[in-house]
Design an enzyme around this catalytic site. Structure first.
Site, PDB file in Angstrom:
ATOM      1  N   LYS A   1      64.465   3.834   0.889  1.00  0.00           N
ATOM      2  CA  LYS A   1      64.553   3.898   2.360  1.00  0.00           C
ATOM      3  C   LYS A   1      65.186   2.597   2.830  1.00  0.00           C
ATOM      4  CE  LYS A   1      61.796   7.516   3.802  1.00  0.00           C
ATOM      5  NZ  LYS A   1      60.350   7.369   3.597  1.00  0.00           N
TER       6      LYS A   1
ATOM      7  N   HIS B   1      64.415  -1.451   7.538  1.00  0.00           N
ATOM      8  CA  HIS B   1      64.725  -1.491   8.964  1.00  0.00           C
ATOM      9  C   HIS B   1      63.754  -2.413   9.699  1.00  0.00           C
ATOM     10  CE1 HIS B   1      61.357   1.166   9.961  1.00  0.00           C
ATOM     11  NE2 HIS B   1      61.659   1.769   8.828  1.00  0.00           N
TER      12      HIS B   1
ATOM     13  N   HIS C   1      59.910  -3.004   9.481  1.00  0.00           N
ATOM     14  CA  HIS C   1      59.242  -3.811   8.455  1.00  0.00           C
ATOM     15  C   HIS C   1      59.403  -5.312   8.685  1.00  0.00           C
ATOM     16  CE1 HIS C   1      58.730  -0.181   5.888  1.00  0.00           C
ATOM     17  NE2 HIS C   1      57.646  -0.850   5.574  1.00  0.00           N
TER      18      HIS C   1
END
Ligand code: ARG
Length: 560
Positions: free
Chosen positions: A124, A127, A130
């Site tokens: 993933k 972005h 986090h």
């Protein structure tokens, strides 16, 4: 010198314990009332006298004490004004001898703190969802280390789940090695999205994906090799960002690490009679505690996020024998951690009380971009790059001849993002604005860094600091000194509350106090005595500001 301790020692008698006095001593909100005050109301009961009489009597103990310029009894309070010159020389001596260690402590000696933070998901994109966990966790790591704790930073990777079966399926059908090597996580995401589109028409794909996922779990070679490869690709990208943010981990044991460690947990839950059937699933009931049940096994026998967190908690206790185990995770998971800690408590783990969910709010951008579902993912890397680029523009405008300006822009741009994230109390939602974050005159990282660079410049021009002697202390110098004296307390508070923002805000106050002093008074133009003292004050300020920034994960440029 520890004034509270000093006063308490001097006042202690057989009726009045030293630590009791110490606890009562506090710092009055405004400097006018003094530097320290002892409210005598609680003592009235013990000593059987009125607070006013007590304060009057205690006052005499300090007659002729050179450490104080005044000790006054006012309406039941005993107010102390420090002798500014002796206070200032002691604070300066503390800072200048401690250097970058000033404010550190060995209070954590022999204790281990586990910090679960960042904990990104494999395949993933990294972005801004986090960002907070990464910088809050990274800062807490440094703060606890500074206080003498042994810290174990754990990246509890999201590397388990049927999505990895889907990804393998998609890769086998439409992917190729070069494309993944070149495109990285973006390419993995592209495959994943395509899988979902095609599976709408062709539901057999889902069966295939489930099979691949089973194969990962059962240790089949091909699937595991692919999965490990996806993981490596993700981690390579993520680690580049960790490097920029000055962040490190001691363990990357993620969710899949616990695949073979869950059965003992399930056995223990069963043995203790905690596991009950509910619609085919196995759950721990938590109705008595006002919570929905914690699901341990789904009806198809699959484990859940919570199951792996239970196994992880037991593993961490066994492996690290932690004093505290922190989870730096967004408030959306408040319930998850409440359930987790309660289940551990019900299992009879007395250390469940040492587990802490360090919760925090959401980060979004000013233009509203945030949601992953709408595909408007804001990559952390893009945010950092944009901050650096904007910072370079500002430098080109304000100080185009600055040496090494790309490097300075990197340090200041990234520092601004970290500082902006750590400025508000954790639990607040924050909206990111590049302009606000990068304002050199605001409550920002660049402002504090700029103040450091200013101190460095003063010290460069002066050459080595000569012996200094403190004779008189003006109001600006005194305000600055009292702030320097507070740093050790500030660090401890931020650790106690798991709040780096306490240090962030303090660094702005300290920078402001220095700048006020800097604009109100001359330094280098003064005669030797005054000059040397002010240089010592500048040097002490630089040590403390740099330490504060370092604990937040921010570097200091030589010039700005
Ligand atoms: N990977 C999870 C997420 O992105 C966070 C994991 C937090 N740590 C934990 N032990 N549950 O939401």
């Amino acid at each position: 010198m520890d004034y509270k301790k000093y006063v308490a020692e001097k006042l202690a008698t057989k009726d009045l314990a030293e630590n009791e006095i110490r606890e009562l001593l506090s710092v009055p909100p405004d400097l006018e009332k003094g530097d320290l005050t002892l409210p005598c109301f609680k003592l009235a009961k013990v000593l059987r006298k009125s607070p006013v009489v007590i304060a009057n009597e205690l006052k005499s103990v300090f007659e002729g004490d050179v450490n104080f310029s005044a000790v006054e009894s006012v309406n039941g309070y005993l107010n102390f004004k420090f002798n500014r010159a002796s206070f200032a020389s002691q604070v300066l001596a503390d800072v200048l001898s401690g250097k970058e260690k000033y404010g550190s402590s060995d209070m954590g000696k022999g204790k281990t703190i586990c910090i679960d933070y960042s904990s990104v998901n494999i395949a993933k994109p990294f972005h801004i969802g986090h960002l907070s966990t990464t910088v809050i966790g990274g800062s807490l790591y440094k703060i606890f280390e500074f206080l003498g704790y042994k810290v174990v930073g754990i990246n509890h990777l999201g590397d388990y789940g049927t999505q990895f079966g889907k990804m393998i399926c998609a890769y086998k059908l439409w992917g190729n090695k070069q494309a993944v090597e070149k495109g990285g996580v973006k390419e993995l995401m592209r495959l994943y999205v395509r899988f979902h589109e095609e599976a709408k028409q062709n539901p057999e794909l889902d069966d295939k994906a489930r099979e691949y996922f089973k194969n990962i779990e059962n240790g089949c070679r091909e699937e595991n090799e692919l999965f490990t490869w996806f993981k490596d690709i993700t981690l390579k990208e993520v680690k580049k960002i960790y490097e920029k943010l000055n962040i490190k981990f001691d363990s990357y044991a993620g969710e899949s690490f616990y695949n073979d460690k869950m059965q003992p947990v399930i056995d223990e839950l069963t043995e203790k009679g905690l596991l009950v059937e509910s619609d085919g699933a196995k759950v721990v009931k938590l109705d008595d505690f006002g919570m929905p049940p914690c699901i341990i096994l789904r009806s198809d026998g699959a484990s859940l996020y919570a199951t792996r967190d239970l196994a992880a908690a037991l593993y961490r206790k066994k492996t690290y024998d932690f004093y505290k185990c922190l989870y730096v995770v967004a408030y959306q998971q408040d319930l998850h951690f409440k359930q987790l800690f309660k289940v551990l408590e019900l299992m009879g783990k007395e250390w469940a009380k040492d587990m802490v969910h360090v919760s925090f709010g959401m980060v979004s951008l000013e233009d509203g971009a945030m949601s992953t579902r709408e595909g408007k993912v804001v990559l952390l890397e893009d945010v950092l790059n944009k901050a650096v680029e904007k910072c370079l523009n500002i430098i080109n405008e304000k100080n185009p001849n600055l040496e090494d300006k790309e490097n300075v822009a990197e340090i200041v741009g990234i520092g601004a993002v970290i500082f902006g994230t750590l400025f508000s109390g954790r639990i607040k939602d924050i909206t990111f604005s590049y302009d606000k974050m990068l304002n050199f005159d605001g409550e920002t990282g660049p402002y504090v860094q700029y103040t450091c660079a200013r101190c460095k410049s003063v010290l460069r021009k002066s050459g080595e600091i000569k012996d200094y002697k403190v004779t008189s202390v003006n109001d600006d110098e005194y305000a600055l000194t009292t702030l320097l004296a507070r740093f050790p307390e500030i660090v401890k508070q931020s650790a106690e509350k798991y709040e780096p923002s306490i240090i962030t805000r303090y660094s702005v106050d300290l920078a402001e106090a220095y700048n006020k002093f800097y604009f109100d008074y001359r330094i280098l133009g003064e005669e030797d005595d005054v000059k040397n003292y002010r240089l010592a004050l500048t040097s002490a300020t630089l040590y403390v500001l740099s330490s504060a920034l370092r604990l937040l994960g921010i570097s200091v440029p030589e010039k700005m």
